[in-house]
Motif scaffolding. Structure first.
Motif, PDB file in Angstrom:
ATOM      1  N   MET A 168      15.764 -41.620 -12.960  1.00  0.00           N
ATOM      2  CA  MET A 168      15.575 -40.216 -13.268  1.00  0.00           C
ATOM      3  C   MET A 168      16.703 -39.750 -14.197  1.00  0.00           C
ATOM      4  SD  MET A 168      12.815 -39.688 -11.727  1.00  0.00           S
ATOM      5  CE  MET A 168      12.426 -38.026 -11.948  1.00  0.00           C
ATOM      6  N   PRO A 169      16.411 -38.771 -15.033  1.00  0.00           N
ATOM      7  CA  PRO A 169      17.420 -38.250 -15.965  1.00  0.00           C
ATOM      8  C   PRO A 169      18.549 -37.512 -15.254  1.00  0.00           C
ATOM      9  CG  PRO A 169      15.228 -37.679 -16.690  1.00  0.00           C
ATOM     10  CD  PRO A 169      15.092 -38.240 -15.318  1.00  0.00           C
ATOM     11  N   HIS A 170      19.666 -37.441 -15.948  1.00  0.00           N
ATOM     12  CA  HIS A 170      20.839 -36.731 -15.453  1.00  0.00           C
ATOM     13  C   HIS A 170      21.133 -35.548 -16.367  1.00  0.00           C
ATOM     14  CE1 HIS A 170      21.289 -40.687 -13.616  1.00  0.00           C
ATOM     15  NE2 HIS A 170      22.036 -40.100 -12.708  1.00  0.00           N
ATOM     16  N   CYS A 171      21.707 -34.491 -15.792  1.00  0.00           N
ATOM     17  CA  CYS A 171      22.130 -33.326 -16.567  1.00  0.00           C
ATOM     18  C   CYS A 171      23.183 -33.769 -17.578  1.00  0.00           C
ATOM     19  CB  CYS A 171      22.693 -32.261 -15.620  1.00  0.00           C
ATOM     20  SG  CYS A 171      23.431 -30.848 -16.472  1.00  0.00           S
ATOM     21  N   GLN A 172      23.044 -33.331 -18.816  1.00  0.00           N
ATOM     22  CA  GLN A 172      23.996 -33.696 -19.858  1.00  0.00           C
ATOM     23  C   GLN A 172      25.322 -32.952 -19.723  1.00  0.00           C
ATOM     24  OE1 GLN A 172      23.467 -36.156 -22.339  1.00  0.00           O
ATOM     25  NE2 GLN A 172      21.895 -36.577 -20.805  1.00  0.00           N
ATOM     26  N   ASN A 173      25.341 -31.902 -18.911  1.00  0.00           N
ATOM     27  CA  ASN A 173      26.548 -31.114 -18.730  1.00  0.00           C
ATOM     28  C   ASN A 173      27.382 -31.607 -17.540  1.00  0.00           C
ATOM     29  OD1 ASN A 173      28.196 -28.888 -19.528  1.00  0.00           O
ATOM     30  ND2 ASN A 173      27.454 -27.795 -17.731  1.00  0.00           N
ATOM     31  N   CYS A 174      26.749 -31.779 -16.365  1.00  0.00           N
ATOM     32  CA  CYS A 174      27.506 -32.122 -15.156  1.00  0.00           C
ATOM     33  C   CYS A 174      27.157 -33.487 -14.574  1.00  0.00           C
ATOM     34  CB  CYS A 174      27.299 -31.046 -14.080  1.00  0.00           C
ATOM     35  SG  CYS A 174      25.622 -30.974 -13.407  1.00  0.00           S
ATOM     36  N   TRP A 205      18.411 -35.378 -11.623  1.00  0.00           N
ATOM     37  CA  TRP A 205      17.274 -34.499 -11.362  1.00  0.00           C
ATOM     38  C   TRP A 205      16.231 -35.215 -10.519  1.00  0.00           C
ATOM     39  CZ3 TRP A 205      15.694 -29.904 -14.450  1.00  0.00           C
ATOM     40  CH2 TRP A 205      16.787 -29.315 -15.077  1.00  0.00           C
ATOM     41  N   SER A 206      15.464 -34.451  -9.756  1.00  0.00           N
ATOM     42  CA  SER A 206      14.389 -35.018  -8.941  1.00  0.00           C
ATOM     43  C   SER A 206      13.111 -35.126  -9.777  1.00  0.00           C
ATOM     44  CB  SER A 206      14.127 -34.141  -7.717  1.00  0.00           C
ATOM     45  OG  SER A 206      13.557 -32.902  -8.105  1.00  0.00           O
ATOM     46  N   TRP A 207      12.155 -35.878  -9.271  1.00  0.00           N
ATOM     47  CA  TRP A 207      10.889 -36.068  -9.964  1.00  0.00           C
ATOM     48  C   TRP A 207      10.171 -34.738 -10.140  1.00  0.00           C
ATOM     49  CZ3 TRP A 207       5.788 -35.164  -8.732  1.00  0.00           C
ATOM     50  CH2 TRP A 207       4.838 -35.761  -9.554  1.00  0.00           C
ATOM     51  N   MET A 237      11.661 -32.629 -12.829  1.00  0.00           N
ATOM     52  CA  MET A 237      11.354 -33.137 -14.168  1.00  0.00           C
ATOM     53  C   MET A 237       9.930 -32.767 -14.597  1.00  0.00           C
ATOM     54  SD  MET A 237      13.981 -34.240 -15.513  1.00  0.00           S
ATOM     55  CE  MET A 237      13.157 -34.719 -17.004  1.00  0.00           C
ATOM     56  N   ILE A 238       9.001 -32.720 -13.646  1.00  0.00           N
ATOM     57  CA  ILE A 238       7.648 -32.266 -13.972  1.00  0.00           C
ATOM     58  C   ILE A 238       7.699 -30.809 -14.422  1.00  0.00           C
ATOM     59  CG2 ILE A 238       5.396 -31.667 -12.964  1.00  0.00           C
ATOM     60  CD1 ILE A 238       5.541 -34.581 -13.489  1.00  0.00           C
ATOM     61  N   LYS A 239       8.473 -29.990 -13.708  1.00  0.00           N
ATOM     62  CA  LYS A 239       8.590 -28.571 -14.049  1.00  0.00           C
ATOM     63  C   LYS A 239       9.217 -28.378 -15.423  1.00  0.00           C
ATOM     64  CE  LYS A 239       9.114 -27.157  -9.257  1.00  0.00           C
ATOM     65  NZ  LYS A 239      10.075 -26.705  -8.248  1.00  0.00           N
ATOM     66  N   ASP A 289      21.158 -24.550 -19.072  1.00  0.00           N
ATOM     67  CA  ASP A 289      19.807 -24.922 -19.497  1.00  0.00           C
ATOM     68  C   ASP A 289      19.770 -26.357 -20.005  1.00  0.00           C
ATOM     69  OD1 ASP A 289      18.536 -22.609 -18.832  1.00  0.00           O
ATOM     70  OD2 ASP A 289      18.561 -21.760 -20.854  1.00  0.00           O
ATOM     71  N   GLN A 290      18.725 -27.072 -19.597  1.00  0.00           N
ATOM     72  CA  GLN A 290      18.475 -28.432 -20.046  1.00  0.00           C
ATOM     73  C   GLN A 290      17.091 -28.470 -20.685  1.00  0.00           C
ATOM     74  OE1 GLN A 290      20.773 -31.387 -19.396  1.00  0.00           O
ATOM     75  NE2 GLN A 290      21.874 -29.458 -19.587  1.00  0.00           N
ATOM     76  N   TYR A 291      16.954 -29.262 -21.738  1.00  0.00           N
ATOM     77  CA  TYR A 291      15.708 -29.384 -22.488  1.00  0.00           C
ATOM     78  C   TYR A 291      15.278 -30.845 -22.500  1.00  0.00           C
ATOM     79  CZ  TYR A 291      17.309 -24.879 -24.232  1.00  0.00           C
ATOM     80  OH  TYR A 291      17.760 -23.584 -24.326  1.00  0.00           O
ATOM     81  N   VAL A 292      13.973 -31.069 -22.497  1.00  0.00           N
ATOM     82  CA  VAL A 292      13.464 -32.426 -22.643  1.00  0.00           C
ATOM     83  C   VAL A 292      13.633 -32.817 -24.099  1.00  0.00           C
ATOM     84  CG1 VAL A 292      11.434 -33.899 -22.487  1.00  0.00           C
ATOM     85  CG2 VAL A 292      11.821 -32.153 -20.767  1.00  0.00           C
ATOM     86  N   LYS A 293      14.219 -33.980 -24.359  1.00  0.00           N
ATOM     87  CA  LYS A 293      14.388 -34.438 -25.737  1.00  0.00           C
ATOM     88  C   LYS A 293      13.025 -34.670 -26.354  1.00  0.00           C
ATOM     89  CE  LYS A 293      18.905 -36.569 -25.885  1.00  0.00           C
ATOM     90  NZ  LYS A 293      19.652 -37.799 -26.132  1.00  0.00           N
ATOM     91  N   SER A 294      12.854 -34.197 -27.566  1.00  0.00           N
ATOM     92  CA  SER A 294      11.540 -34.264 -28.204  1.00  0.00           C
ATOM     93  C   SER A 294      11.404 -35.407 -29.201  1.00  0.00           C
ATOM     94  CB  SER A 294      11.250 -32.944 -28.907  1.00  0.00           C
ATOM     95  OG  SER A 294      12.220 -32.719 -29.902  1.00  0.00           O
ATOM     96  N   GLY A 295      12.395 -36.213 -29.376  1.00  0.00           N
ATOM     97  CA  GLY A 295      12.344 -37.262 -30.376  1.00  0.00           C
ATOM     98  C   GLY A 295      11.328 -38.352 -30.107  1.00  0.00           C
ATOM     99  N   ARG A 296      10.909 -38.510 -28.882  1.00  0.00           N
ATOM    100  CA  ARG A 296      10.001 -39.589 -28.534  1.00  0.00           C
ATOM    101  C   ARG A 296       8.571 -39.119 -28.288  1.00  0.00           C
ATOM    102  NH1 ARG A 296      13.282 -43.421 -24.370  1.00  0.00           N
ATOM    103  NH2 ARG A 296      14.807 -44.164 -25.848  1.00  0.00           N
TER     104      ARG A 296
END
Length: 98
Positions: A1-7, A11-13, A16-18, A33-40
């Motif tokens: 699962m992804p991790h917050c880029q700040n702290c 994150w839970s599953w 991440m859906i939300k 605030d965290q954003y889903v990376k859009s590059g992929r």
């Protein structure tokens, strides 16, 4: 699962859906605030759709394969992709929409 880029909070599953549906969401730990990376996005869509298209082409050319079965298979395939998607997301501190 992804991790917050700040702290670095994992994150839970369900979170991440939300965030994938909303586009951004504050970290449950640090509230930044965290954003889903859009590059992929295009590459991810290609990886999701192409195996189904290739499998469908193979099945229709070599076997009698009906449309209702193809639609059922596609719905199953997309549901599986939605369930597995959060494991492959990445988070970012900035929005790419600027």
């Amino acid at each position: 699962m992804p991790h917050c880029q700040n702290c670095g909070f994992k994150w839970s599953w369900s979170d991440m859906i939300k965030v994938a549906l909303k586009g951004n969401m504050p970290c449950p730990n640090c509230q930044k605030d965290q954003y889903v990376k859009s590059g992929r996005n295009l590459f991810g869509a290609f990886l999701v759709v192409m195996p189904f298209v290739l499998l469908y082409s193979y099945l229709t050319s070599n076997f009698s394969f009906s449309w209702p079965l193809a639609i059922t298979g596609f719905i199953f395939y997309m549901t599986l992709g939605t369930v597995m998607g959060p494991f492959f997301y990445r988070l970012s501190n900035t929005s790419r929409k600027r």
